[in-house]
Design a protein around this motif. Structure first.
Motif, PDB file in Angstrom:
ATOM      1  N   GLY A 128      15.524  50.160   9.512  1.00  0.00           N
ATOM      2  CA  GLY A 128      14.076  50.239   9.658  1.00  0.00           C
ATOM      3  C   GLY A 128      13.315  49.046   9.112  1.00  0.00           C
ATOM      4  O   GLY A 128      13.831  48.263   8.319  1.00  0.00           O
ATOM      5  N   GLU A 129      12.072  48.938   9.563  1.00  0.00           N
ATOM      6  CA  GLU A 129      11.225  47.807   9.193  1.00  0.00           C
ATOM      7  C   GLU A 129      10.912  47.774   7.703  1.00  0.00           C
ATOM      8  O   GLU A 129      10.852  46.701   7.099  1.00  0.00           O
ATOM      9  CB  GLU A 129       9.920  47.848   9.989  1.00  0.00           C
ATOM     10  N   ASP A 130      10.679  48.935   7.108  1.00  0.00           N
ATOM     11  CA  ASP A 130      10.363  48.977   5.677  1.00  0.00           C
ATOM     12  C   ASP A 130      11.511  48.417   4.847  1.00  0.00           C
ATOM     13  O   ASP A 130      11.291  47.672   3.890  1.00  0.00           O
ATOM     14  CB  ASP A 130      10.044  50.401   5.223  1.00  0.00           C
ATOM     15  N   PHE A 131      12.734  48.760   5.240  1.00  0.00           N
ATOM     16  CA  PHE A 131      13.901  48.253   4.522  1.00  0.00           C
ATOM     17  C   PHE A 131      13.972  46.734   4.648  1.00  0.00           C
ATOM     18  O   PHE A 131      14.228  46.037   3.672  1.00  0.00           O
ATOM     19  CB  PHE A 131      15.184  48.887   5.058  1.00  0.00           C
ATOM     20  N   ASP A 152      11.419  45.153   2.413  1.00  0.00           N
ATOM     21  CA  ASP A 152      11.868  45.216   1.022  1.00  0.00           C
ATOM     22  C   ASP A 152      12.980  44.209   0.766  1.00  0.00           C
ATOM     23  O   ASP A 152      13.014  43.550  -0.271  1.00  0.00           O
ATOM     24  CB  ASP A 152      12.366  46.619   0.663  1.00  0.00           C
ATOM     25  N   LEU A 153      13.885  44.088   1.709  1.00  0.00           N
ATOM     26  CA  LEU A 153      14.990  43.147   1.592  1.00  0.00           C
ATOM     27  C   LEU A 153      14.477  41.717   1.491  1.00  0.00           C
ATOM     28  O   LEU A 153      14.975  40.916   0.705  1.00  0.00           O
ATOM     29  CB  LEU A 153      15.919  43.299   2.804  1.00  0.00           C
ATOM     30  N   GLY A 154      13.434  41.406   2.286  1.00  0.00           N
ATOM     31  CA  GLY A 154      12.860  40.068   2.276  1.00  0.00           C
ATOM     32  C   GLY A 154      12.160  39.713   0.980  1.00  0.00           C
ATOM     33  O   GLY A 154      11.960  38.539   0.679  1.00  0.00           O
ATOM     34  N   SER A 155      11.813  40.710   0.189  1.00  0.00           N
ATOM     35  CA  SER A 155      11.097  40.438  -1.062  1.00  0.00           C
ATOM     36  C   SER A 155      12.038  40.201  -2.246  1.00  0.00           C
ATOM     37  O   SER A 155      11.587  39.894  -3.338  1.00  0.00           O
ATOM     38  CB  SER A 155      10.145  41.595  -1.383  1.00  0.00           C
ATOM     39  N   ILE A 156      13.341  40.332  -2.036  1.00  0.00           N
ATOM     40  CA  ILE A 156      14.310  40.138  -3.125  1.00  0.00           C
ATOM     41  C   ILE A 156      14.629  38.649  -3.255  1.00  0.00           C
ATOM     42  O   ILE A 156      15.006  38.006  -2.277  1.00  0.00           O
ATOM     43  CB  ILE A 156      15.607  40.941  -2.855  1.00  0.00           C
TER      44      ILE A 156
END
Length: 94
Positions: free
Chosen positions: A56-59, A62-66
């Motif tokens: 999903g897009e939310d994941f 979130d992944l891109g913010s790590i």
């Protein structure tokens, strides 16, 4: 037994409602079990792009913010855990 929630397109939901005799949770449960068996047997490989779509897009956001440093740290921890698991498994076989 734990419960999960599935999201499906409205048009699929409407079709499912026409078949009230079907236990849809059982259909989903069996499909998940079969899919897991194929994954565990190595018969099924999911491309990264497909996996990200499934998560999903939310994941993905979130992944891109790590930060990259965290990725490296998590990767090393995962490698170490996998090595310990394989070593333990090999030891138990002999």
């Amino acid at each position: 037994m734990p419960n999960i929630t599935l999201s499906i397109p409205p048009e699929i939901y409407e079709k499912m409602k026409k078949h009230k005799e079907v236990r849809w949770s059982e259909v989903a449960r069996k499909a998940i079990i079969e899919y897991l068996e194929k994954l565990e047997e190595g018969e099924l490989e999911i491309p990264s792009e497909e996996l990200l779509k499934m998560l999903g897009e939310d994941f993905v956001k979130d992944l891109g913010s790590i930060p990259d440093e965290k990725f490296e740290e998590y990767y090393e921890k995962a490698r170490e855990a996998e090595w310990k698991r394989l070593k333990s498994f090999t030891t138990q076989m002999y």
